[in-house]
Design a protein around this motif. Structure first.
Motif, PDB file in Angstrom:
ATOM      1  N   MET A   1       0.838  -1.177   0.000  1.00  0.00           N
ATOM      2  CA  MET A   1       0.000   0.000   0.000  1.00  0.00           C
ATOM      3  C   MET A   1       0.884   1.242   0.000  1.00  0.00           C
ATOM      4  N   PRO A   2       0.667   2.154  -0.933  1.00  0.00           N
ATOM      5  CA  PRO A   2       1.466   3.376  -0.962  1.00  0.00           C
ATOM      6  C   PRO A   2       1.300   4.168   0.332  1.00  0.00           C
ATOM      7  N   LYS A   3       2.411   4.690   0.834  1.00  0.00           N
ATOM      8  CA  LYS A   3       2.376   5.448   2.081  1.00  0.00           C
ATOM      9  C   LYS A   3       1.989   6.903   1.859  1.00  0.00           C
ATOM     10  N   GLN A   4       2.380   7.453   0.730  1.00  0.00           N
ATOM     11  CA  GLN A   4       2.089   8.846   0.424  1.00  0.00           C
ATOM     12  C   GLN A   4       0.697   8.976  -0.185  1.00  0.00           C
ATOM     13  N   ILE A   5      -0.069   9.933   0.299  1.00  0.00           N
ATOM     14  CA  ILE A   5      -1.437  10.142  -0.194  1.00  0.00           C
ATOM     15  C   ILE A   5      -1.427  10.466  -1.687  1.00  0.00           C
ATOM     16  N   GLU A   6      -0.464  11.256  -2.123  1.00  0.00           N
ATOM     17  CA  GLU A   6      -0.393  11.631  -3.537  1.00  0.00           C
ATOM     18  C   GLU A   6      -0.157  10.399  -4.411  1.00  0.00           C
ATOM     19  N   ASP A   7       0.729   9.502  -3.966  1.00  0.00           N
ATOM     20  CA  ASP A   7       0.974   8.269  -4.717  1.00  0.00           C
ATOM     21  C   ASP A   7      -0.297   7.434  -4.789  1.00  0.00           C
ATOM     22  N   LYS A   8      -0.984   7.338  -3.668  1.00  0.00           N
ATOM     23  CA  LYS A   8      -2.221   6.542  -3.613  1.00  0.00           C
ATOM     24  C   LYS A   8      -3.272   7.107  -4.569  1.00  0.00           C
ATOM     25  N   LYS A   9      -3.392   8.431  -4.623  1.00  0.00           N
ATOM     26  CA  LYS A   9      -4.366   9.070  -5.513  1.00  0.00           C
ATOM     27  C   LYS A   9      -4.034   8.795  -6.974  1.00  0.00           C
ATOM     28  N   LYS A  10      -2.743   8.900  -7.327  1.00  0.00           N
ATOM     29  CA  LYS A  10      -2.334   8.654  -8.717  1.00  0.00           C
ATOM     30  C   LYS A  10      -2.612   7.211  -9.130  1.00  0.00           C
ATOM     31  N   ILE A  11      -2.309   6.280  -8.239  1.00  0.00           N
ATOM     32  CA  ILE A  11      -2.523   4.868  -8.549  1.00  0.00           C
ATOM     33  C   ILE A  11      -4.013   4.569  -8.656  1.00  0.00           C
ATOM     34  N   THR A  12      -4.800   5.126  -7.744  1.00  0.00           N
ATOM     35  CA  THR A  12      -6.246   4.919  -7.779  1.00  0.00           C
ATOM     36  C   THR A  12      -6.844   5.486  -9.065  1.00  0.00           C
ATOM     37  N   LEU A  13      -6.379   6.648  -9.489  1.00  0.00           N
ATOM     38  CA  LEU A  13      -6.860   7.242 -10.735  1.00  0.00           C
ATOM     39  C   LEU A  13      -6.523   6.349 -11.921  1.00  0.00           C
ATOM     40  N   ARG A  14      -5.321   5.788 -11.926  1.00  0.00           N
ATOM     41  CA  ARG A  14      -4.922   4.891 -13.013  1.00  0.00           C
ATOM     42  C   ARG A  14      -5.821   3.655 -13.049  1.00  0.00           C
ATOM     43  N   MET A  53       1.620  -1.503 -13.097  1.00  0.00           N
ATOM     44  CA  MET A  53       2.623  -2.347 -12.448  1.00  0.00           C
ATOM     45  C   MET A  53       3.895  -1.548 -12.186  1.00  0.00           C
ATOM     46  N   ASN A  54       4.350  -0.807 -13.175  1.00  0.00           N
ATOM     47  CA  ASN A  54       5.557   0.002 -13.027  1.00  0.00           C
ATOM     48  C   ASN A  54       5.393   1.046 -11.922  1.00  0.00           C
ATOM     49  N   GLN A  55       4.250   1.690 -11.918  1.00  0.00           N
ATOM     50  CA  GLN A  55       4.000   2.744 -10.933  1.00  0.00           C
ATOM     51  C   GLN A  55       3.958   2.179  -9.514  1.00  0.00           C
ATOM     52  N   VAL A  56       3.232   1.093  -9.323  1.00  0.00           N
ATOM     53  CA  VAL A  56       3.131   0.484  -7.990  1.00  0.00           C
ATOM     54  C   VAL A  56       4.496  -0.047  -7.555  1.00  0.00           C
ATOM     55  N   LEU A  57       5.226  -0.655  -8.464  1.00  0.00           N
ATOM     56  CA  LEU A  57       6.548  -1.173  -8.140  1.00  0.00           C
ATOM     57  C   LEU A  57       7.485  -0.037  -7.718  1.00  0.00           C
ATOM     58  N   GLU A  58       7.465   1.040  -8.461  1.00  0.00           N
ATOM     59  CA  GLU A  58       8.309   2.188  -8.134  1.00  0.00           C
ATOM     60  C   GLU A  58       7.985   2.741  -6.747  1.00  0.00           C
ATOM     61  N   VAL A  59       6.698   2.918  -6.478  1.00  0.00           N
ATOM     62  CA  VAL A  59       6.274   3.432  -5.169  1.00  0.00           C
ATOM     63  C   VAL A  59       6.666   2.456  -4.067  1.00  0.00           C
ATOM     64  N   HIS A  60       6.447   1.181  -4.320  1.00  0.00           N
ATOM     65  CA  HIS A  60       6.764   0.169  -3.312  1.00  0.00           C
ATOM     66  C   HIS A  60       8.266   0.159  -2.996  1.00  0.00           C
ATOM     67  N   LEU A  61       9.086   0.183  -4.029  1.00  0.00           N
ATOM     68  CA  LEU A  61      10.531   0.189  -3.813  1.00  0.00           C
ATOM     69  C   LEU A  61      10.961   1.434  -3.042  1.00  0.00           C
ATOM     70  N   LYS A  62      10.400   2.562  -3.418  1.00  0.00           N
ATOM     71  CA  LYS A  62      10.727   3.808  -2.727  1.00  0.00           C
ATOM     72  C   LYS A  62      10.296   3.748  -1.262  1.00  0.00           C
ATOM     73  N   ASP A  63       9.083   3.291  -1.029  1.00  0.00           N
ATOM     74  CA  ASP A  63       8.542   3.261   0.341  1.00  0.00           C
ATOM     75  C   ASP A  63       9.247   2.245   1.231  1.00  0.00           C
ATOM     76  N   THR A  64       9.600   1.093   0.670  1.00  0.00           N
ATOM     77  CA  THR A  64      10.144   0.029   1.521  1.00  0.00           C
ATOM     78  C   THR A  64      11.665  -0.022   1.542  1.00  0.00           C
ATOM     79  N   ILE A  82      10.009  -9.367  -4.130  1.00  0.00           N
ATOM     80  CA  ILE A  82       9.747  -8.581  -5.334  1.00  0.00           C
ATOM     81  C   ILE A  82      10.262  -9.317  -6.563  1.00  0.00           C
ATOM     82  N   SER A  83      11.411  -9.940  -6.439  1.00  0.00           N
ATOM     83  CA  SER A  83      11.973 -10.710  -7.549  1.00  0.00           C
ATOM     84  C   SER A  83      11.029 -11.830  -7.971  1.00  0.00           C
TER      85      SER A  83
END
Length: 91
Positions: A1-14, A53-64, A82-83
Motif C-alpha cells: 500500500m502506498p504510504k504517500q497520499i499523492e501516490d495513492k491518488k495517482k494509482i487509484t486514478l490509473r 505495475m511500473n508505478q506500484v513497483l516504483e512506489v513500493h521500492l521507494k517506500d520500503t 519482489i523478484s
C-alpha cells in the motif's frame, strides 16, 4: 500500500481509467464491434496494466527500500519477494 497520499491518488486514478477501458471492451463486445477494434482496446488495457505495475513497483521500492525504516535483513527479504513477483509477472 502506498504510504504517500499523492501516490495513492495517482494509482487509484490509473485503476479507474483501466476499469473504464475494460468496460469499453465489454460494451464493444456487446455492440458487435469489429475484432480489430476490440484487439486494439485490449492492447491499450495491457499497456495501462503495465504502466500500473511500473508505478506500484516504483512506489513500493521507494517506500520500503529507500524511505522505509527496515533493517538490512528485511530489505533483503523484500528484494527476494519482489523478484518472485516480477518473475511471475514477466512469464
Amino acid at each position: 500500500m502506498p504510504k504517500q497520499i499523492e501516490d495513492k491518488k495517482k494509482i487509484t486514478l490509473r485503476v479507474k481509467k483501466i476499469q473504464g477501458q475494460v468496460q469499453a471492451i465489454e460494451r464493444a463486445l456487446n455492440d458487435d464491434t469489429s475484432c480489430a477494434a476490440i484487439l486494439q482496446q485490449i492492447c491499450a488495457v495491457r499497456g495501462a496494466i503495465n504502466g500500473l505495475m511500473n508505478q506500484v513497483l516504483e512506489v513500493h521500492l521507494k517506500d520500503t527500500l529507500v524511505d522505509g525504516d527496515s533493517t538490512e535483513l528485511q530489505r533483503s527479504e523484500e528484494l527476494i519477494e519482489i523478484s518472485k513477483i516480477l518473475k511471475s509477472y514477466l512469464k
